[in-house]
Design an enzyme around this catalytic site. Structure first.
Site, mmCIF file in Angstrom:
data_model
loop_
_atom_site.group_PDB
_atom_site.id
_atom_site.type_symbol
_atom_site.label_atom_id
_atom_site.label_comp_id
_atom_site.label_asym_id
_atom_site.label_seq_id
_atom_site.Cartn_x
_atom_site.Cartn_y
_atom_site.Cartn_z
ATOM 1 N N CYS A 138 0.997 -1.183 0.022
ATOM 2 C CA CYS A 138 0.110 0.064 0.005
ATOM 3 C C CYS A 138 0.892 1.382 -0.003
ATOM 4 C CB CYS A 138 -0.781 -0.134 1.159
ATOM 5 S SG CYS A 138 -0.197 -0.564 2.859
ATOM 6 N N ARG A 179 3.908 3.528 12.178
ATOM 7 C CA ARG A 179 2.646 3.102 12.442
ATOM 8 C C ARG A 179 1.981 4.439 13.302
ATOM 9 N NH1 ARG A 179 0.058 -0.126 9.602
ATOM 10 N NH2 ARG A 179 1.588 -1.718 9.883
ATOM 11 N N HIS A 216 -3.163 6.186 4.835
ATOM 12 C CA HIS A 216 -1.600 6.366 5.137
ATOM 13 C C HIS A 216 -1.246 7.387 4.503
ATOM 14 C CE1 HIS A 216 -1.534 2.036 6.077
ATOM 15 N NE2 HIS A 216 -0.823 1.724 5.198
HETATM 16 P P1 NAP Z 1 -7.137 -9.580 8.120
HETATM 17 O O1 NAP Z 1 -8.221 -8.195 8.177
HETATM 18 O O2 NAP Z 1 -6.422 -10.269 9.520
HETATM 19 O O3 NAP Z 1 -7.792 -10.640 7.205
HETATM 20 C C1 NAP Z 1 -7.170 -12.137 6.833
HETATM 21 C C2 NAP Z 1 -8.144 -12.813 6.126
HETATM 22 O O4 NAP Z 1 -7.349 -13.779 5.577
HETATM 23 C C3 NAP Z 1 -9.291 -13.383 6.630
HETATM 24 O O5 NAP Z 1 -10.277 -13.365 5.797
HETATM 25 C C4 NAP Z 1 -9.104 -14.585 7.142
HETATM 26 O O6 NAP Z 1 -10.155 -15.649 7.100
HETATM 27 C C5 NAP Z 1 -8.069 -15.230 5.906
HETATM 28 N N1 NAP Z 1 -7.074 -16.180 6.467
HETATM 29 C C6 NAP Z 1 -6.279 -16.285 7.262
HETATM 30 N N2 NAP Z 1 -5.755 -17.479 7.717
HETATM 31 C C7 NAP Z 1 -6.443 -18.190 6.573
HETATM 32 C C8 NAP Z 1 -6.291 -19.657 6.217
HETATM 33 N N3 NAP Z 1 -5.553 -20.332 6.832
HETATM 34 N N4 NAP Z 1 -7.049 -20.005 4.915
HETATM 35 C C9 NAP Z 1 -7.923 -19.034 4.574
HETATM 36 N N5 NAP Z 1 -7.991 -17.776 4.956
HETATM 37 C C10 NAP Z 1 -7.356 -17.424 5.847
HETATM 38 O O7 NAP Z 1 -6.117 -9.008 7.272
HETATM 39 P P2 NAP Z 1 -5.999 -7.912 5.862
HETATM 40 O O8 NAP Z 1 -5.761 -6.723 6.615
HETATM 41 O O9 NAP Z 1 -7.279 -8.079 5.173
HETATM 42 O O10 NAP Z 1 -4.857 -8.407 5.147
HETATM 43 C C11 NAP Z 1 -4.725 -9.978 4.557
HETATM 44 C C12 NAP Z 1 -3.445 -10.024 3.576
HETATM 45 O O11 NAP Z 1 -3.574 -9.004 2.504
HETATM 46 C C13 NAP Z 1 -2.044 -9.462 4.281
HETATM 47 O O12 NAP Z 1 -1.882 -10.606 5.121
HETATM 48 C C14 NAP Z 1 -1.328 -9.090 3.389
HETATM 49 O O13 NAP Z 1 -0.712 -9.937 2.640
HETATM 50 C C15 NAP Z 1 -2.481 -8.415 2.375
HETATM 51 N N6 NAP Z 1 -2.330 -6.957 2.505
HETATM 52 C C16 NAP Z 1 -1.900 -6.029 1.450
HETATM 53 C C17 NAP Z 1 -1.938 -4.988 1.590
HETATM 54 C C18 NAP Z 1 -1.149 -4.013 0.633
HETATM 55 O O14 NAP Z 1 -0.453 -3.161 1.255
HETATM 56 N N7 NAP Z 1 -1.306 -4.222 -0.644
HETATM 57 C C19 NAP Z 1 -2.502 -4.028 2.677
HETATM 58 C C20 NAP Z 1 -3.006 -4.832 3.578
HETATM 59 C C21 NAP Z 1 -2.964 -6.277 3.582
HETATM 60 P P3 NAP Z 1 -10.671 -15.721 8.661
HETATM 61 O O15 NAP Z 1 -11.698 -14.382 8.894
HETATM 62 O O16 NAP Z 1 -11.442 -17.076 8.281
HETATM 63 O O17 NAP Z 1 -9.667 -16.035 9.643
HETATM 64 O O1 3JN Z 2 1.196 -2.120 7.396
HETATM 65 C C1 3JN Z 2 0.357 -1.841 6.423
HETATM 66 O O2 3JN Z 2 -0.047 -0.708 6.533
HETATM 67 C C2 3JN Z 2 0.254 -2.715 5.295
HETATM 68 C C3 3JN Z 2 0.424 -4.192 5.533
HETATM 69 C C4 3JN Z 2 0.893 -4.854 4.495
HETATM 70 C C5 3JN Z 2 1.102 -6.318 4.958
HETATM 71 C C6 3JN Z 2 0.693 -6.905 5.988
HETATM 72 C C7 3JN Z 2 0.854 -8.244 6.402
HETATM 73 C C8 3JN Z 2 1.544 -9.076 5.224
HETATM 74 C C9 3JN Z 2 1.558 -7.178 3.862
HETATM 75 C C10 3JN Z 2 2.085 -6.558 2.349
HETATM 76 O O3 3JN Z 2 1.088 -6.592 1.496
HETATM 77 O O4 3JN Z 2 3.125 -6.270 2.203
HETATM 78 C C11 3JN Z 2 1.955 -8.579 4.015
HETATM 79 C C12 3JN Z 2 2.778 -9.442 3.340
HETATM 80 O O5 3JN Z 2 2.100 -10.035 2.349
HETATM 81 O O6 3JN Z 2 4.074 -9.479 3.396
#
Ligand code: NAP
Ligand code: 3JN
Length: 341
Positions: free
Chosen positions: A134, A240, A247
């Site tokens: 992000c 953070r 952000h």
């Molecule tokens: P979150 O609110 O904690 O949600 C996690 C999601 O993943 C929930 O739907 C969870 O399902 C699912 N999950 C976790 N473990 C799983 C498993 N073993 N099998 C299937 N589903 C599972 O996290 P979030 O903020 O949405 O972020 C999720 C991911 O998106 C991060 O880890 C990161 O890789 C990515 N992300 C990317 C950015 C970016 O910068 N582009 C920003 C934020 C996040 P349950 O509800 O069933 O536990």
């Molecule tokens: O911390 C943030 O503001 C963005 C977080 C991104 C994030 C959180 C957990 C795992 C990532 C990411 O997108 O880089 C990951 C990950 O996939 O490594």
């Protein structure tokens, strides 16, 4: 894309902060969804989520979840992506992955549609397209017109990142700690190493051997890959802050050729996905509280850096869950259906 064609879309991590925003963005942009398959962990068994007024059951993610899926939007963490994205691609889906799992792999495109949409065509290599971090996304959206007009030698960025970037549990933690503080109670700390309410933590993701955090090095490496320019110097400090959504970034950029603040303002005003908010004498500058729910990247405080010959300072703000994650992924999917599927 033919006029009435619809697509089977899977959302992996549908119950999470980013997954929920994926549903919102698909609906707001009227993406031509035929079937919507919602996938999460065992914990979400029995849950339903609303999409276009319909309650859709959440299914448990498995290797067999992707038969018939055209586009799979992944946001369930890097280990789930490593385990299941290849299976989804094997089943014929194009994966748009929000995690860091594949971002720096050479044959996987890393895409911000306003910057390098042409890279999307490389999805044919492995059936996977990576969505950047992000903090990288909003910075490169704003730097693209500057890069094209004057070249970029070096970027110095400090971020002020909202807790929603750490997921649904961190949003609850800031809310809970703020209430506990107001009631004079001890704050419960579960997500971050220290309290996040009324505090700033110069620590996002894990520390690496070079003293930077992984989040900081994501900004360095992803920026170079997206611009296709390994020569750009990038240094980042990621922090953070106790903000729910949005952000903010202070960005100092050294250009190769001189660009005045006025010229930069003019270029930014015409750049796709950017909205300039830059009237400081009338207290107009981008704010996290104003960007929530918005698709644009907001840029203001545009000034010449008077300490060097070719320098600019910018303040860049975007909704980290929308442009920083869900919106960028859906924009990639829009290009896919428009040009390739
Ligand atoms: P979150 O609110 O904690 O949600 C996690 C999601 O993943 C929930 O739907 C969870 O399902 C699912 N999950 C976790 N473990 C799983 C498993 N073993 N099998 C299937 N589903 C599972 O996290 P979030 O903020 O949405 O972020 C999720 C991911 O998106 C991060 O880890 C990161 O890789 C990515 N992300 C990317 C950015 C970016 O910068 N582009 C920003 C934020 C996040 P349950 O509800 O069933 O536990
Ligand atoms: O911390 C943030 O503001 C963005 C977080 C991104 C994030 C959180 C957990 C795992 C990532 C990411 O997108 O880089 C990951 C990950 O996939 O490594």
């Amino acid at each position: 894309m033919s006029a009435n064609k619809t697509y089977t879309v899977a959302v992996v991590g549908a119950t999470g902060a980013v997954g929920g925003a994926m549903l919102e963005v698909l609906e707001r942009r009227n993406f031509p969804v035929g079937e919507l398959r919602l996938l999460a962990s065992e914990r979400s068994k029995g849950k339903t989520l609303a999409f276009k007024g319909e309650e859709i059951p959440v299914q448990v993610l498995g290797r067999d979840s992707f038969a018939g899926v055209d586009i799979a939007l992944f946001s369930a963490g890097a280990s789930r992506s490593l385990e299941f994205a290849p299976a989804a691609a094997e089943a014929g889906a194009v994966v748009v992955d929000n995690s860091s799992a594949f971002r720096m792999e050479e044959d996987i495109p890393l895409v911000v549609p306003e910057v390098n949409p042409e890279a999307i065509g490389q999805y044919t290599n492995r059936g996977i397209i990576a969505n950047p971090n992000c903090s990288t996304i909003q910075m490169v959206v704003a730097l693209k017109p500057i890069y094209d007009a004057a070249g970029i030698r070096r970027i110095v960025v400090s971020t002020y990142q909202a807790v929603s970037g750490s997921g649904a549990s961190a949003i609850r933690e800031l809310d809970r700690q703020t209430r506990q503080y107001a009631r004079g109670e001890e704050m419960e700390i579960t997500v971050y190493p220290y309290q996040i309410a009324f505090n700033c933590l110069p620590h996002i993701d894990v520390f690496l051997d070079n003293g930077y955090t992984k989040e900081e090095m994501k900004m360095v490496n992803e920026t170079r890959k997206i611009f296709g320019d390994p020569e750009i110097g990038v240094t980042a400090t990621t922090v953070r802050v106790p903000v729910f959504y949005g952000h903010s970034e202070s960005v100092n950029v050294e250009t190769k050729n001189k660009l005045s603040a006025e010229e930069a303002r003019r270029l930014l005003a015409g750049a796709p996905g950017v909205e300039v908010v830059d009237d400081p004498f009338n207290k107009q500058y981008p704010l996290a509280i104003h960007c929530q729910g918005r698709f644009e990247t907001f840029v203001g405080r545009i000034r010449e850096d008077e300490s060097i010959a070719n320098g600019l300072n910018l303040w860049i703000v975007a909704d980290n869950i929308l442009k920083g994650a869900a919106l960028n992924a859906v924009q990639i999917a829009e290009v896919l259906i428009d040009k390739y599927l």
